[in-house]
Enzyme design. Structure first.
Site, PDB file in Angstrom:
ATOM      1  N   CYS A   1      63.656  59.267 -24.987  1.00 43.57           N
ATOM      2  CA  CYS A   1      64.920  59.002 -24.313  1.00 43.57           C
ATOM      3  C   CYS A   1      65.932  60.062 -24.723  1.00 43.57           C
ATOM      4  O   CYS A   1      65.988  60.451 -25.884  1.00 43.57           O
ATOM      5  CB  CYS A   1      65.424  57.612 -24.726  1.00 43.57           C
TER       6      CYS A   1
ATOM      7  N   HIS B   1      62.543  51.612 -17.579  1.00 43.35           N
ATOM      8  CA  HIS B   1      63.259  52.222 -18.709  1.00 43.35           C
ATOM      9  C   HIS B   1      64.757  52.325 -18.396  1.00 43.35           C
ATOM     10  O   HIS B   1      65.599  51.965 -19.225  1.00 43.35           O
ATOM     11  CB  HIS B   1      62.657  53.614 -18.984  1.00 43.35           C
ATOM     12  N   GLU B   2      65.078  52.779 -17.186  1.00 48.04           N
ATOM     13  CA  GLU B   2      66.492  52.966 -16.831  1.00 48.04           C
ATOM     14  C   GLU B   2      67.208  51.629 -16.612  1.00 48.04           C
ATOM     15  O   GLU B   2      68.363  51.463 -17.016  1.00 48.04           O
ATOM     16  CB  GLU B   2      66.630  53.853 -15.584  1.00 48.04           C
TER      17      GLU B   2
ATOM     18  N   HIS C   1      68.440  50.149 -19.719  1.00 43.46           N
ATOM     19  CA  HIS C   1      69.723  50.689 -20.203  1.00 43.46           C
ATOM     20  C   HIS C   1      70.901  49.865 -19.670  1.00 43.46           C
ATOM     21  O   HIS C   1      71.908  49.687 -20.355  1.00 43.46           O
ATOM     22  CB  HIS C   1      69.905  52.139 -19.760  1.00 43.46           C
TER      23      HIS C   1
END
Lengths: 166, 179
Positions: A96, A138-139, A142
């Site tokens: 990341c 993954h995003e 966030h």
């Protein structure tokens, strides 16, 4: 357009939950352009989320088109994305921009269906798999203040797994 | 006790091996912490019925480190070894290939597989292996993460003879996702 500063853990703001976007205006368009430029400036980065640059709104960009031979949708600029359905489980290595010099194995759904708004606010649904699905998960993490560090599995995971099946 | 002289940036590899029991890591790292030491990268694992520790330590020289840790290792009947190393933190190499091997255990599997990797210039970054199955019919399992400058194709082909010997070998590319 500008390359924005990327927050790096242990900056506590990376653990913050982002809020939905309500205004689909010129400010949003300008921000998306900056966010994309920031993603492309990160070495090897295939995705970015708004909170990584200190904007706590539910906006992500994923573009895995540089990876050969995978199913993908080009550059996805997604506002208020939600995973509607997920299937399968696959392990892959992640790093990341907000966690430099560390990578680790993370389990993600193999296939996902998500719904999101585009830059004009139009809703759409997308089915994604494999590497692209991983990048999207993954995003989206966030946006909920989750880092891949929250999902890391032991390096000896595979060996143990085999024992369980025995 | 007085704080040890700070050997700034000088790393040592501390190796500790012995019969496994609860508390080894806690006692070892507590002694180092109290002695003002800083820990770096580490690998600790139970192998057989033994516990093995490989631990990067800085903040004291070898003599001081030994003075800090020896009482713990003596009390727990562990073997202790301390070596100065050249290494630094923040210099990870990213693996681009994973080799998974399993089969009926027999001599030579590791030597053959790693021989192929070495010939291909592949650097092993992480190797985990285990013996499963039963005492009568043991199976050997090994997972290697490595960096192969020419990628995975050459390795897969070179491992073909092993497959003919009945060993399952899978070579896959590792492409770390940066998001």
């Amino acid at each position: 357009m500008a390359v924005l500063e990327v927050l790096q853990y242990p900056d506590p703001r990376l653990k913050q939950v982002s809020v939905p976007v309500v205004a689909f205006d010129a400010t949003l368009q300008a921000f998306l352009a900056d966010l994309e430029e920031t993603m492309r400036a990160g070495p090897g980065s295939v995705g970015i989320a708004a909170p990584q640059v200190g904007i706590f709104q539910r906006i992500i960009i994923v573009d895995v088109s540089s990876k050969p031979g995978i199913r993908q949708h080009g550059c996805l600029r997604l506002v208020n994305p939600e995973i509607l359905h997920q299937e399968g489980e696959v392990k892959g290595r992640e790093g990341c921009m907000s966690v430099p010099d560390y990578t680790g194995n993370v389990l993600r759904a193999r296939n996902i269906r998500l719904r999101a708004q585009d830059i004009e606010g139009q809703w759409c649904e997308v089915d994604c798999e494999g590497y692209e699905a991983r990048a999207l998960q993954h995003e989206i993490d966030h946006l909920d203040g989750q880092l891949f560090l929250d999902r890391i599995v032991s390096p000896r995971h595979d060996l143990f797994r085999r024992k369980v099946y025995r | 006790m007085s704080a040890p002289a700070n050997q700034n940036g000088r790393w040592y590899m501390l190796t500790v091996v012995g019969a496994d029991r609860p508390g080894i890591v806690a006692k070892l790292t507590d002694a180092l912490y109290r002695g003002g030491c800083n820990l770096g990268e580490a690998s600790m694992v139970r192998l057989g019925e033994n516990f093995s520790v490989m631990l990067m330590v800085e903040g004291a020289d070898a003599a001081v480190l030994e003075r800090l840790v020896k009482p713990v290792t003596d009390a727990l009947r562990l073997r202790l070894h301390i070596d100065p190393i050249q290494g630094r933190l923040h210099h990870h190499q990213e693996p681009n290939v994973q080799v998974t091997v399993y089969g009926a255990d027999r001599p030579g599997i590791v030597a053959q597989v790693t021989g192929v990797l070495a010939d291909a210039g592949c650097n092993i970054l992480d190797l985990n292996s285990d013996v499963g199955g039963s005492a009568e019919r043991p199976i050997y399992i090994m997972i290697i993460d490595g960096y192969a400058p020419a990628g995975m194709a050459a390795i897969g082909h070179a491992l073909e003879p092993l497959r003919r010997d009945g060993i399952e070998v899978r070579v896959s590319g590792l492409d770390t996702l940066i998001g």
